[in-house]
Design a protein around this motif. Sequence first.
Motif, PDB file in Angstrom:
ATOM      1  N   GLN A   1       0.377   6.735 -12.210  1.00  0.00           N
ATOM      2  CA  GLN A   1       1.746   6.582 -12.706  1.00  0.00           C
ATOM      3  C   GLN A   1       2.463   5.439 -11.991  1.00  0.00           C
ATOM      4  OE1 GLN A   1       2.824  10.618 -11.809  1.00  0.00           O
ATOM      5  NE2 GLN A   1       2.622  11.291 -13.937  1.00  0.00           N
ATOM      6  N   PHE A   2       2.222   5.322 -10.693  1.00  0.00           N
ATOM      7  CA  PHE A   2       2.856   4.235  -9.954  1.00  0.00           C
ATOM      8  C   PHE A   2       2.336   2.878 -10.429  1.00  0.00           C
ATOM      9  CE2 PHE A   2       4.360   1.466  -6.797  1.00  0.00           C
ATOM     10  CZ  PHE A   2       3.283   0.728  -6.334  1.00  0.00           C
ATOM     11  N   LEU A   3       1.012   2.720 -10.552  1.00  0.00           N
ATOM     12  CA  LEU A   3       0.453   1.439 -10.967  1.00  0.00           C
ATOM     13  C   LEU A   3       0.904   1.057 -12.366  1.00  0.00           C
ATOM     14  CD1 LEU A   3      -3.176   1.740  -9.554  1.00  0.00           C
ATOM     15  CD2 LEU A   3      -1.346   0.286  -8.689  1.00  0.00           C
ATOM     16  N   GLU A   4       1.014   2.053 -13.253  1.00  0.00           N
ATOM     17  CA  GLU A   4       1.470   1.759 -14.613  1.00  0.00           C
ATOM     18  C   GLU A   4       2.907   1.260 -14.599  1.00  0.00           C
ATOM     19  OE1 GLU A   4       1.261   3.754 -19.044  1.00  0.00           O
ATOM     20  OE2 GLU A   4       1.239   5.045 -17.297  1.00  0.00           O
ATOM     21  N   ALA A   5       3.764   1.899 -13.797  1.00  0.00           N
ATOM     22  CA  ALA A   5       5.151   1.454 -13.697  1.00  0.00           C
ATOM     23  C   ALA A   5       5.243   0.096 -13.004  1.00  0.00           C
ATOM     24  CB  ALA A   5       5.979   2.496 -12.942  1.00  0.00           C
TER      25      ALA A   5
ATOM     26  N   THR B   1       0.841  -1.184   0.000  1.00  0.00           N
ATOM     27  CA  THR B   1       0.000   0.000   0.000  1.00  0.00           C
ATOM     28  C   THR B   1       0.879   1.236   0.000  1.00  0.00           C
ATOM     29  OG1 THR B   1      -1.637   1.260   1.257  1.00  0.00           O
ATOM     30  CG2 THR B   1      -0.169  -0.169   2.518  1.00  0.00           C
ATOM     31  N   VAL B   2       0.508   2.250  -0.788  1.00  0.00           N
ATOM     32  CA  VAL B   2       1.283   3.475  -0.875  1.00  0.00           C
ATOM     33  C   VAL B   2       0.350   4.675  -0.768  1.00  0.00           C
ATOM     34  CG1 VAL B   2       1.259   3.273  -3.403  1.00  0.00           C
ATOM     35  CG2 VAL B   2       2.841   4.866  -2.314  1.00  0.00           C
ATOM     36  N   ASP B   3       0.671   5.584   0.173  1.00  0.00           N
ATOM     37  CA  ASP B   3      -0.095   6.810   0.380  1.00  0.00           C
ATOM     38  C   ASP B   3       0.850   7.835   0.985  1.00  0.00           C
ATOM     39  OD1 ASP B   3      -3.494   7.367   0.991  1.00  0.00           O
ATOM     40  OD2 ASP B   3      -1.936   8.832   1.491  1.00  0.00           O
ATOM     41  N   ASP B   4       0.812   9.069   0.466  1.00  0.00           N
ATOM     42  CA  ASP B   4       1.750  10.090   0.958  1.00  0.00           C
ATOM     43  C   ASP B   4       1.334  10.668   2.300  1.00  0.00           C
ATOM     44  OD1 ASP B   4       0.600  13.210  -0.213  1.00  0.00           O
ATOM     45  OD2 ASP B   4      -0.459  11.315  -0.485  1.00  0.00           O
TER      46      ASP B   4
ATOM     47  N   PRO C   1       1.989  13.595  -4.654  1.00  0.00           N
ATOM     48  CA  PRO C   1       2.884  14.480  -5.408  1.00  0.00           C
ATOM     49  C   PRO C   1       3.990  13.684  -6.102  1.00  0.00           C
ATOM     50  CG  PRO C   1       3.365  14.566  -3.053  1.00  0.00           C
ATOM     51  CD  PRO C   1       2.128  13.745  -3.211  1.00  0.00           C
ATOM     52  N   ALA C   2       4.601  14.308  -7.110  1.00  0.00           N
ATOM     53  CA  ALA C   2       5.725  13.737  -7.870  1.00  0.00           C
ATOM     54  C   ALA C   2       5.276  12.567  -8.743  1.00  0.00           C
ATOM     55  CB  ALA C   2       6.872  13.324  -6.949  1.00  0.00           C
ATOM     56  N   MET C   3       4.710  11.534  -8.130  1.00  0.00           N
ATOM     57  CA  MET C   3       4.215  10.379  -8.883  1.00  0.00           C
ATOM     58  C   MET C   3       2.851  10.003  -8.315  1.00  0.00           C
ATOM     59  SD  MET C   3       5.799   6.498  -9.165  1.00  0.00           S
ATOM     60  CE  MET C   3       7.308   7.017  -9.965  1.00  0.00           C
ATOM     61  N   ASN C   4       1.797  10.210  -9.117  1.00  0.00           N
ATOM     62  CA  ASN C   4       0.471   9.892  -8.601  1.00  0.00           C
ATOM     63  C   ASN C   4       0.202   8.392  -8.669  1.00  0.00           C
ATOM     64  OD1 ASN C   4      -0.555   9.179 -11.183  1.00  0.00           O
ATOM     65  ND2 ASN C   4      -1.110  11.309 -11.615  1.00  0.00           N
ATOM     66  N   GLY C   5      -0.966   8.006  -8.183  1.00  0.00           N
ATOM     67  CA  GLY C   5      -1.274   6.585  -8.110  1.00  0.00           C
ATOM     68  C   GLY C   5      -1.324   5.892  -9.453  1.00  0.00           C
TER      69      GLY C   5
ATOM     70  N   ASP D   1       5.470   5.526   1.551  1.00  0.00           N
ATOM     71  CA  ASP D   1       4.910   6.877   1.673  1.00  0.00           C
ATOM     72  C   ASP D   1       4.982   7.682   0.382  1.00  0.00           C
ATOM     73  OD1 ASP D   1       6.322   7.082   5.002  1.00  0.00           O
ATOM     74  OD2 ASP D   1       4.323   6.426   4.359  1.00  0.00           O
ATOM     75  N   SER D   2       5.495   7.089  -0.681  1.00  0.00           N
ATOM     76  CA  SER D   2       5.540   7.785  -1.972  1.00  0.00           C
ATOM     77  C   SER D   2       5.600   6.752  -3.088  1.00  0.00           C
ATOM     78  CB  SER D   2       6.754   8.709  -2.064  1.00  0.00           C
ATOM     79  OG  SER D   2       7.953   7.963  -2.158  1.00  0.00           O
ATOM     80  N   GLY D   3       5.239   7.202  -4.287  1.00  0.00           N
ATOM     81  CA  GLY D   3       5.280   6.298  -5.421  1.00  0.00           C
ATOM     82  C   GLY D   3       6.678   5.788  -5.695  1.00  0.00           C
ATOM     83  N   GLN D   4       7.687   6.662  -5.609  1.00  0.00           N
ATOM     84  CA  GLN D   4       9.053   6.244  -5.882  1.00  0.00           C
ATOM     85  C   GLN D   4       9.550   5.258  -4.832  1.00  0.00           C
ATOM     86  OE1 GLN D   4      10.859   7.043  -8.731  1.00  0.00           O
ATOM     87  NE2 GLN D   4      11.974   5.301  -7.887  1.00  0.00           N
ATOM     88  N   GLU D   5       9.204   5.502  -3.575  1.00  0.00           N
ATOM     89  CA  GLU D   5       9.594   4.552  -2.526  1.00  0.00           C
ATOM     90  C   GLU D   5       8.940   3.196  -2.771  1.00  0.00           C
ATOM     91  OE1 GLU D   5       8.694   5.843   1.422  1.00  0.00           O
ATOM     92  OE2 GLU D   5       8.968   3.843   2.274  1.00  0.00           O
ATOM     93  N   ALA D   6       7.676   3.214  -3.188  1.00  0.00           N
ATOM     94  CA  ALA D   6       6.978   1.955  -3.465  1.00  0.00           C
ATOM     95  C   ALA D   6       7.620   1.221  -4.636  1.00  0.00           C
ATOM     96  CB  ALA D   6       5.506   2.238  -3.749  1.00  0.00           C
ATOM     97  N   LEU D   7       8.008   1.971  -5.687  1.00  0.00           N
ATOM     98  CA  LEU D   7       8.669   1.333  -6.828  1.00  0.00           C
ATOM     99  C   LEU D   7      10.002   0.720  -6.425  1.00  0.00           C
ATOM    100  CD1 LEU D   7       8.154   3.520 -10.026  1.00  0.00           C
ATOM    101  CD2 LEU D   7       7.347   1.211  -9.570  1.00  0.00           C
TER     102      LEU D   7
END
Length: 553
Positions: free
Chosen positions: A72-76, A8-11, A66-70, A37-43
Amino acid sequence: MAKPAILTVDDDPAVSRAVARDLRRQYGEDYRIVRADSGQEALDTLKELKLRGEQVAVLLADYRMPAMNGLQFLEAAMDLFPRARRVLLTAYADTDAAIQAINIVDLDHYLLKPWHPPEEKLYPVIDAMLEAWKAAPDRPSADVKIVGHRWSAPSFAVRDFLARNMISYRWYTTDDAEGQRLLTAAGLTPNDVPLVVTTEGKPLINPTEAELATHVGLTTTPTTDFYDLVVVGGGPAGLGAAVYGASEGLRTVLLEQRATGGQAGQSSRIENYLGFPDGVSGAQLTDRARRQAIKFGAELLTACRATRLDIQGNTRILHFEDGTTIASHAVILATGVSYRRLTAPGLEHLHGRGVYYGSAATEAPSCTDQDVYIVGGANSAGQAAMFFSRYARNVHLVIRAPNLNASMSQYLIDQIAAVPTITIHPCTEIAAAHGEEHLEHLELRPVDGGPSRTVPATWLFIFIGAEPRTDWLDGTVARDPRGFVLTGPDLLTGDEPPPGWHLPRDPYHLESNVPGVFAAGDVRADSVKRVASAVGEGAMAVSLVHRYLLEGQ
């Protein structure tokens, strides 16, 4: 072995802790709950899990980060864990976000915050996601490797076969360092491609589809030699028949020559199918139908090309290209149709090297910022135009008719009109294709015979005509002049029964001139060429099979 992960990822740290707490309380015994806590950390976390060979079952991502929304993260994340079920979290009903998520990442669910009480709003969603994830276990082909030439028809054929059968692979050209290392290890040269290296390290040089299927974990041989029902063809009609046949207790086997889904399985987005108001990709619909058929006990065999149908009393015998046979009480023909080949000069020479029939989704990323030409005016062409418009600089839709009104659904016409990068070329046809290593130019000509013009082009996708693949039924099953199977009332053109018919009753609505042999979907004469009608005919054919079996054949 490590537990599968739910990430799970949420800022918002408070929200992140809350969702992780609720998930851990319900699923912590069987799954590892990982939060970021962020998309980049989750990636970064997903990359570590991938390197360690661990599994990820569900991804929950907040939309507004911010920076990477949900999205963008799911697509990556799809590139790392394509099987993981994807859930988007949002604080309110953001319709645009939902539609965008469905189109980009084949979103599995859209969940509003707050989710309290979790027993009602969170856990049922995650339960469904986990059941779906467990129902589609990892195939042993996650590390299949392909080495080939960029513009090579055989190399494309291998990649397309694996992609349509949802087999993950890594692609290397003969110029890539890793590709060269694999060729050297196999004792081959760049002329010996395509090379496929299986997960067991076995090299396959330019394999046939049957060889490829056998070595990447697809089922190609039946468990027995006699069934109640054999379904030939794995499109919507065939899958529908397999689901209903197996669920109603018939020993059912489905035979597919290439990949389940058929033409519908190649569709990037089906938006007029009942029960999917936001649309569903053909691959996603096919995957769900395949899992459903297997759950009920149907066998699904791939790379099975039928060559003949024999009738011996009450037994129907199907012969295959490799010399094997399968016998059954009843047969449902659901082989669908194939796109008609264009005969313009140069097209056959460039097939698989810039010229493709149907939607070659594997090529879509390579079309980025380039012009794409699509031939056809029906729904399949319209869906492809919308799909490729996400990648291409411009999409050119070439049609022979003055407009799309007669052949395309209105919702697609409206969508195309709203995309400024899609251009329609009415009353136009392809006169010729030019190129050496790959497609370089197309000649476009008015259908009234006016002068042609040459345009630069690297990509051409063709969606025209509908030709049934029924030559193998010659001498057994009656067909119309175009090769479509005649059924029911269409067989009763005079006082005499249809050739080969020996029963005192008339053929059932979907029954051919051979008792116990039925047709469903696009292969049937005068059928409605839509996914919903094909699925319906598959189900109806099964009910008629039951009636046929109960009457004592």
